[in-house]
Design a protein around this motif. Structure first.
Motif, PDB file in Angstrom:
ATOM      1  N   MET A   1      46.185   4.607 -57.333  1.00 59.91           N
ATOM      2  CA  MET A   1      47.359   5.376 -57.004  1.00 59.91           C
ATOM      3  C   MET A   1      48.341   4.845 -56.598  1.00 59.91           C
ATOM      4  SD  MET A   1      47.358   8.306 -53.626  1.00 59.91           S
ATOM      5  CE  MET A   1      45.466   8.181 -53.608  1.00 59.91           C
ATOM      6  N   ASN A   2      49.757   5.303 -56.917  1.00 57.85           N
ATOM      7  CA  ASN A   2      50.861   4.530 -56.471  1.00 57.85           C
ATOM      8  C   ASN A   2      51.332   5.107 -55.364  1.00 57.85           C
ATOM      9  OD1 ASN A   2      52.448   6.509 -57.608  1.00 57.85           O
ATOM     10  ND2 ASN A   2      52.665   5.704 -59.755  1.00 57.85           N
ATOM     11  N   ILE A   3      52.687   4.668 -55.051  1.00 58.60           N
ATOM     12  CA  ILE A   3      53.176   5.402 -53.658  1.00 58.60           C
ATOM     13  C   ILE A   3      53.855   6.844 -53.977  1.00 58.60           C
ATOM     14  CG2 ILE A   3      55.302   5.145 -52.230  1.00 58.60           C
ATOM     15  CD1 ILE A   3      54.988   2.003 -52.722  1.00 58.60           C
ATOM     16  N   ASN A   4      54.126   6.883 -55.146  1.00 55.65           N
ATOM     17  CA  ASN A   4      54.917   8.247 -55.280  1.00 55.65           C
ATOM     18  C   ASN A   4      53.610   9.465 -55.483  1.00 55.65           C
ATOM     19  OD1 ASN A   4      57.432   7.546 -55.554  1.00 55.65           O
ATOM     20  ND2 ASN A   4      57.300   7.072 -57.572  1.00 55.65           N
ATOM     21  N   GLU A   5      52.448   9.015 -56.148  1.00 56.09           N
ATOM     22  CA  GLU A   5      51.315  10.011 -56.206  1.00 56.09           C
ATOM     23  C   GLU A   5      50.864  10.099 -54.618  1.00 56.09           C
ATOM     24  OE1 GLU A   5      49.327   8.433 -60.488  1.00 56.09           O
ATOM     25  OE2 GLU A   5      49.012   7.623 -58.698  1.00 56.09           O
ATOM     26  N   CYS A   6      50.858   9.234 -53.854  1.00 52.89           N
ATOM     27  CA  CYS A   6      50.210   9.301 -52.701  1.00 52.89           C
ATOM     28  C   CYS A   6      51.170  10.290 -51.822  1.00 52.89           C
ATOM     29  CB  CYS A   6      50.317   7.982 -51.933  1.00 52.89           C
ATOM     30  SG  CYS A   6      49.910   7.806 -50.409  1.00 52.89           S
ATOM     31  N   ALA A   7      52.681  10.115 -52.031  1.00 55.46           N
ATOM     32  CA  ALA A   7      53.345  11.065 -51.268  1.00 55.46           C
ATOM     33  C   ALA A   7      53.400  12.396 -51.759  1.00 55.46           C
ATOM     34  CB  ALA A   7      55.022  10.479 -51.600  1.00 55.46           C
ATOM     35  N   GLU A   8      53.013  12.707 -53.040  1.00 57.64           N
ATOM     36  CA  GLU A   8      52.832  14.062 -53.613  1.00 57.64           C
ATOM     37  C   GLU A   8      51.439  14.654 -52.962  1.00 57.64           C
ATOM     38  OE1 GLU A   8      54.665  16.476 -55.279  1.00 57.64           O
ATOM     39  OE2 GLU A   8      56.034  14.761 -54.685  1.00 57.64           O
ATOM     40  N   GLN A   9      50.428  13.773 -52.608  1.00 59.64           N
ATOM     41  CA  GLN A   9      49.251  14.181 -52.032  1.00 59.64           C
ATOM     42  C   GLN A   9      49.598  14.581 -50.625  1.00 59.64           C
ATOM     43  OE1 GLN A   9      45.640  11.885 -52.003  1.00 59.64           O
ATOM     44  NE2 GLN A   9      45.478  11.728 -54.204  1.00 59.64           N
ATOM     45  N   LEU A  10      50.309  13.893 -50.025  1.00 56.94           N
ATOM     46  CA  LEU A  10      50.520  14.186 -48.676  1.00 56.94           C
ATOM     47  C   LEU A  10      51.443  15.389 -48.327  1.00 56.94           C
ATOM     48  CD1 LEU A  10      51.460  10.642 -47.294  1.00 56.94           C
ATOM     49  CD2 LEU A  10      49.405  12.164 -46.549  1.00 56.94           C
ATOM     50  N   ARG A  11      52.259  15.772 -49.438  1.00 55.66           N
ATOM     51  CA  ARG A  11      52.897  16.902 -49.342  1.00 55.66           C
ATOM     52  C   ARG A  11      52.253  18.162 -49.664  1.00 55.66           C
ATOM     53  NH1 ARG A  11      57.135  13.438 -52.368  1.00 55.66           N
ATOM     54  NH2 ARG A  11      58.355  12.714 -50.889  1.00 55.66           N
ATOM     55  N   ARG A  12      51.333  18.110 -50.510  1.00 57.88           N
ATOM     56  CA  ARG A  12      50.427  19.276 -50.832  1.00 57.88           C
ATOM     57  C   ARG A  12      49.456  19.419 -49.626  1.00 57.88           C
ATOM     58  NH1 ARG A  12      47.918  16.532 -55.326  1.00 57.88           N
ATOM     59  NH2 ARG A  12      49.659  16.029 -56.599  1.00 57.88           N
ATOM     60  N   ARG A  13      49.225  18.321 -48.601  1.00 58.61           N
ATOM     61  CA  ARG A  13      48.585  18.556 -47.471  1.00 58.61           C
ATOM     62  C   ARG A  13      49.561  18.964 -46.356  1.00 58.61           C
ATOM     63  NH1 ARG A  13      44.949  13.419 -47.576  1.00 58.61           N
ATOM     64  NH2 ARG A  13      44.092  13.491 -49.638  1.00 58.61           N
ATOM     65  N   GLY A  14      50.757  19.471 -46.485  1.00 53.67           N
ATOM     66  CA  GLY A  14      51.776  19.966 -45.807  1.00 53.67           C
ATOM     67  C   GLY A  14      52.302  18.961 -44.795  1.00 53.67           C
ATOM     68  N   PHE A  15      52.275  17.595 -45.345  1.00 57.71           N
ATOM     69  CA  PHE A  15      53.102  16.537 -44.651  1.00 57.71           C
ATOM     70  C   PHE A  15      54.573  16.509 -45.361  1.00 57.71           C
ATOM     71  CE2 PHE A  15      48.679  14.974 -43.672  1.00 57.71           C
ATOM     72  CZ  PHE A  15      48.921  14.221 -42.423  1.00 57.71           C
ATOM     73  N   LYS A  16      55.635  16.042 -44.634  1.00 57.13           N
ATOM     74  CA  LYS A  16      56.878  15.677 -45.160  1.00 57.13           C
ATOM     75  C   LYS A  16      56.566  14.283 -45.032  1.00 57.13           C
ATOM     76  CE  LYS A  16      59.871  18.920 -42.794  1.00 57.13           C
ATOM     77  NZ  LYS A  16      61.075  19.112 -41.545  1.00 57.13           N
ATOM     78  N   ALA A  17      56.890  13.830 -46.609  1.00 56.49           N
ATOM     79  CA  ALA A  17      56.488  12.459 -46.840  1.00 56.49           C
ATOM     80  C   ALA A  17      57.809  11.562 -47.207  1.00 56.49           C
ATOM     81  CB  ALA A  17      55.540  12.265 -47.964  1.00 56.49           C
ATOM     82  N   TYR A  18      58.014  10.413 -46.868  1.00 53.55           N
ATOM     83  CA  TYR A  18      59.404   9.568 -47.344  1.00 53.55           C
ATOM     84  C   TYR A  18      58.636   8.169 -47.800  1.00 53.55           C
ATOM     85  CZ  TYR A  18      61.126  13.288 -44.253  1.00 53.55           C
ATOM     86  OH  TYR A  18      61.433  14.417 -43.600  1.00 53.55           O
ATOM     87  N   CYS A  19      59.249   7.753 -48.889  1.00 54.33           N
ATOM     88  CA  CYS A  19      58.660   6.626 -49.380  1.00 54.33           C
ATOM     89  C   CYS A  19      59.621   5.349 -49.717  1.00 54.33           C
ATOM     90  CB  CYS A  19      57.595   6.786 -50.627  1.00 54.33           C
ATOM     91  SG  CYS A  19      58.237   7.506 -51.896  1.00 54.33           S
ATOM     92  N   TRP A  20      59.219   4.346 -49.474  1.00 55.45           N
ATOM     93  CA  TRP A  20      60.165   3.117 -49.891  1.00 55.45           C
ATOM     94  C   TRP A  20      59.088   2.238 -50.136  1.00 55.45           C
ATOM     95  CZ3 TRP A  20      59.183   4.120 -44.884  1.00 55.45           C
ATOM     96  CH2 TRP A  20      58.755   2.816 -44.193  1.00 55.45           C
ATOM     97  N   LYS A  21      59.839   1.064 -50.777  1.00 57.27           N
ATOM     98  CA  LYS A  21      59.042  -0.224 -51.110  1.00 57.27           C
ATOM     99  C   LYS A  21      59.357  -1.468 -50.207  1.00 57.27           C
ATOM    100  CE  LYS A  21      56.586  -2.231 -54.291  1.00 57.27           C
ATOM    101  NZ  LYS A  21      55.126  -2.003 -54.434  1.00 57.27           N
ATOM    102  N   PRO A  22      58.364  -1.471 -49.354  1.00 55.73           N
ATOM    103  CA  PRO A  22      58.396  -2.658 -48.278  1.00 55.73           C
ATOM    104  C   PRO A  22      58.373  -4.001 -48.944  1.00 55.73           C
ATOM    105  CG  PRO A  22      56.288  -1.778 -48.220  1.00 55.73           C
ATOM    106  CD  PRO A  22      56.935  -0.798 -49.363  1.00 55.73           C
TER     107      PRO A  22
END
Length: 69
Positions: A1-22
């Motif tokens: 799973m990449n960062i964008n897929e992970c963010a989408e999963q979180l959003r579907r669970r009701g989270f607001k998600a912000y991602c970047w590449k550290p």
């Protein structure tokens, strides 16, 4: 799973998600999420050697750590 897929999963669970590449040499999270007024530093996987630094980084920023894998 990449960062964008992970963010989408979180959003579907009701989270607001912000991602970047550290940078690979920091304990910064891949994603920052927020739900119910609580902030989370989200990591795609738990890396034992970085766990203490991740917890310390979260505490310094008023967040909790959430591992997804």
């Amino acid at each position: 799973m990449n960062i964008n897929e992970c963010a989408e999963q979180l959003r579907r669970r009701g989270f607001k998600a912000y991602c970047w590449k550290p940078d690979e040499h920091t304990a910064e999270p891949d994603i920052v999420a927020e739900k119910g007024g609580r902030f989370y530093n989200v990591y795609l996987e738990r890396i034992t050697s970085r766990e203490a630094a991740a917890e310390e980084f979260a505490k310094a920023h008023g967040a909790q750590v959430l591992y997804l894998a």
